[in-house]
Design an enzyme around this catalytic site. Structure first.
Site, PDB file in Angstrom:
ATOM      1  N   LYS A  30       0.840  -1.206   0.000  1.00 55.15           N
ATOM      2  CA  LYS A  30       0.000   0.000   0.000  1.00 55.15           C
ATOM      3  C   LYS A  30       0.873   1.255   0.000  1.00 55.15           C
ATOM      4  O   LYS A  30       1.359   1.669   1.054  1.00 55.15           O
ATOM      5  CB  LYS A  30      -0.867   0.052   1.270  1.00 55.15           C
ATOM      6  CG  LYS A  30      -1.658  -1.213   1.549  1.00 55.15           C
ATOM      7  CD  LYS A  30      -2.941  -1.256   0.742  1.00 55.15           C
ATOM      8  CE  LYS A  30      -3.765  -2.485   1.070  1.00 55.15           C
ATOM      9  NZ  LYS A  30      -4.553  -2.969  -0.069  1.00 55.15           N
ATOM     10  N   HIS A 140      13.987  -5.726  -3.839  1.00 54.12           N
ATOM     11  CA  HIS A 140      13.916  -7.066  -4.453  1.00 54.12           C
ATOM     12  C   HIS A 140      13.992  -7.049  -5.982  1.00 54.12           C
ATOM     13  O   HIS A 140      14.162  -8.102  -6.582  1.00 54.12           O
ATOM     14  CB  HIS A 140      12.619  -7.781  -4.061  1.00 54.12           C
ATOM     15  CG  HIS A 140      12.481  -8.036  -2.594  1.00 54.12           C
ATOM     16  ND1 HIS A 140      13.463  -8.680  -1.869  1.00 54.12           N
ATOM     17  CD2 HIS A 140      11.482  -7.743  -1.720  1.00 54.12           C
ATOM     18  CE1 HIS A 140      13.059  -8.768  -0.600  1.00 54.12           C
ATOM     19  NE2 HIS A 140      11.878  -8.196  -0.481  1.00 54.12           N
ATOM     20  N   ASP A 177      14.950  -4.128   6.789  1.00 54.64           N
ATOM     21  CA  ASP A 177      13.675  -4.732   6.397  1.00 54.64           C
ATOM     22  C   ASP A 177      13.700  -6.223   6.782  1.00 54.64           C
ATOM     23  O   ASP A 177      14.760  -6.841   6.812  1.00 54.64           O
ATOM     24  CB  ASP A 177      13.548  -4.582   4.874  1.00 54.64           C
ATOM     25  CG  ASP A 177      12.192  -4.967   4.327  1.00 54.64           C
ATOM     26  OD1 ASP A 177      11.438  -4.070   3.948  1.00 54.64           O
ATOM     27  OD2 ASP A 177      11.904  -6.189   4.259  1.00 54.64           O
ATOM     28  N   HIS A 179      12.839  -8.676   5.103  1.00 52.62           N
ATOM     29  CA  HIS A 179      13.237  -9.516   3.962  1.00 52.62           C
ATOM     30  C   HIS A 179      14.656  -9.191   3.519  1.00 52.62           C
ATOM     31  O   HIS A 179      15.087  -8.040   3.575  1.00 52.62           O
ATOM     32  CB  HIS A 179      12.282  -9.288   2.785  1.00 52.62           C
ATOM     33  CG  HIS A 179      10.847  -9.613   3.084  1.00 52.62           C
ATOM     34  ND1 HIS A 179       9.986  -8.668   3.597  1.00 52.62           N
ATOM     35  CD2 HIS A 179      10.146 -10.759   2.950  1.00 52.62           C
ATOM     36  CE1 HIS A 179       8.780  -9.240   3.760  1.00 52.62           C
ATOM     37  NE2 HIS A 179       8.862 -10.497   3.384  1.00 52.62           N
ATOM     38  N   ASP A 266       8.661  -4.041   8.392  1.00 56.06           N
ATOM     39  CA  ASP A 266       7.964  -5.330   8.468  1.00 56.06           C
ATOM     40  C   ASP A 266       8.614  -6.316   9.433  1.00 56.06           C
ATOM     41  O   ASP A 266       8.216  -7.475   9.492  1.00 56.06           O
ATOM     42  CB  ASP A 266       7.776  -5.952   7.071  1.00 56.06           C
ATOM     43  CG  ASP A 266       9.035  -5.945   6.240  1.00 56.06           C
ATOM     44  OD1 ASP A 266      10.103  -5.603   6.776  1.00 56.06           O
ATOM     45  OD2 ASP A 266       8.946  -6.275   5.044  1.00 56.06           O
TER      46      ASP A 266
HETATM   47 ZN   LIG Z   1      10.153  -6.619   3.587  1.00 55.39          ZN
END
Ligand SMILES: [Zn+2]
Length: 384
Positions: A30, A140, A177, A179, A266
């Site tokens: 979002k 990414h 983050d 990830h 996150d």
């Molecule tokens: Zn992430």
């Protein structure tokens, strides 16, 4: 230190139009998090100072994408953005559930990238000490494909652009983050000009399944890629331990002229997509430590799928970058609202990784092993 920000200036990259771009109602990503952050920064009195500038990004020439992405991928992304679909496009990761075909995604990604590049340019030219683009941070995106909600890697493009304009600058990239920042790692894996430091949930339990502690760079870049994978039970304590043992000494020793930081939110315990257990406390502690070592920072948003708590994290980050304390104009100093207690919300979410003693114990054992490994393998490369 960061008192300099009031003399040197700061930049907040923002555009209503970009913030309200819609990935679809059922998509986790979002962009409106940027709008919520902007609102919250205003509400908490950390916006609208005379040293701050709002940068509404312009659309740069599309040739800038070539700094990282291959020509064919750029061509196919533009086609997909115009509504076309083909097997070729799907082979490049566009048209999947994570990266759907979105009308206008090419122009949107290009403008977001323009914001990241322009913000970094302001810092390089000395027109600002620090900048934040909550719309950016697409770590990414690969050279030839889209993945993980990322179509264009604004981070790699901005760093490559900076390396051309200021070849003598030492740049560190820090990614907290949840990830692994696989796209950025790929771009600089053999390049010692960019020190890549990444803390994330282990690839054993989370996309993109990479970022093992053994991935430490290659060729001339050996030792300039550092990955700290954390077990799903990792909380503020585990995160801070790894940060203090590894990131802090390596970053301090490297003494970068500039830090590019992916401040995805996150890793919070409330995030619906990940399994780490941080609160705002662990997050902002890390951000402040980076600022202490190098106040010249381009911060980027990245992940964060709990909309309001992500906005809160980013509000705290913007305040820290500007050496301010967030104040609620109605409730006075609001450390209690912004920090810990309200973050103890694990029970509100159906998170299978509840913070049991066993999960925490495992996270502690693993982080100690990873820290020892990195001290043995990477520290000597840097004379530590
Ligand atoms: Zn992430």
């Amino acid at each position: 230190m960061n008192d300099d920000v009031q003399k040197s200036g700061s930049v907040f990259v923002y555009s209503d139009e970009l913030a309200w771009f819609d990935f679809g109602s059922d998509h986790y990503f979002k962009p409106e998090r940027a709008a919520k952050t902007y609102e919250l920064c205003n509400r908490y009195g950390v916006m609208n100072y005379d040293w701050m500038k709002i940068l509404n990004p312009e659309c740069p020439d599309a040739s800038i994408l070539k700094l990282f992405h291959d020509d064919e991928y750029i061509r196919l992304l533009e086609k997909a953005s115009n509504g076309e679909f083909s097997l070729e496009i799907l082979e490049r990761g566009i048209g999947t559930q994570d990266n759907p075909i979105l009308p206008g995604i090419f122009e949107w990604s290009l403008r977001v990238t323009g914001g990241t590049v322009a913000a970094l340019n302001r810092i390089l030219k000395g027109e600002a000490l620090t900048a934040f683009n909550p719309l950016g941070g697409f770590h990414h995106a690969r050279r030839g494909s889209a993945e993980g909600f990322c179509y264009v890697n604004d981070i790699v493009i901005a760093i490559k652009d900076a390396l051309i304009k200021s070849p003598d600058k030492k740049i560190a990239y820090i990614d907290i983050d949840a990830h692994h920042g696989n796209g950025v790692q790929e771009a600089f894996y053999d390049d010692p000009r960019v020190f890549f430091l990444c803390m994330h949930e282990t690839g054993k339990t989370l996309y993109p399944w990479s970022g093992n502690e053994n991935e430490t760079g290659e060729g001339a870049g050996r030792g300039f890629t550092v990955n700290i994978p954390l077990e799903s039970g990792a909380d503020d304590e585990v995160f801070s331990y790894a940060f203090d043992e590894i990131i802090q000494p390596l970053l301090g020793n490297f003494a970068p002229d500039l830090v590019v930081a992916e401040l995805g939110a996150d890793m919070l315990i409330s995030d619906p997509l990940t399994h780490l257990k941080l609160t705002n406390n662990g997050y902002i502690r890390a951000v402040k430590k980076v600022i202490q070592i190098c106040p010249r920072i381009l911060a980027l948003g990245g992940g964060g799928y709990d909309l309001y708590r992500t906005a809160r994290c980013w509000t705290l980050a913007w305040a820290a970058l500007n050496n301010l304390e967030p104040v609620d104009e109605y409730a006075g100093l609001v450390g209690g609202m912004m920090f810990g207690p309200e973050m103890e919300v694990g029970s509100l979410f159906d998170n299978p990784y509840t913070n049991t003693g066993e999960a925490k114990d495992k996270a502690v054992i693993e982080v100690k092993r990873v820290v020892e490994h990195l001290k043995k393998e990477v520290f000597p490369v840097h004379g530590l």
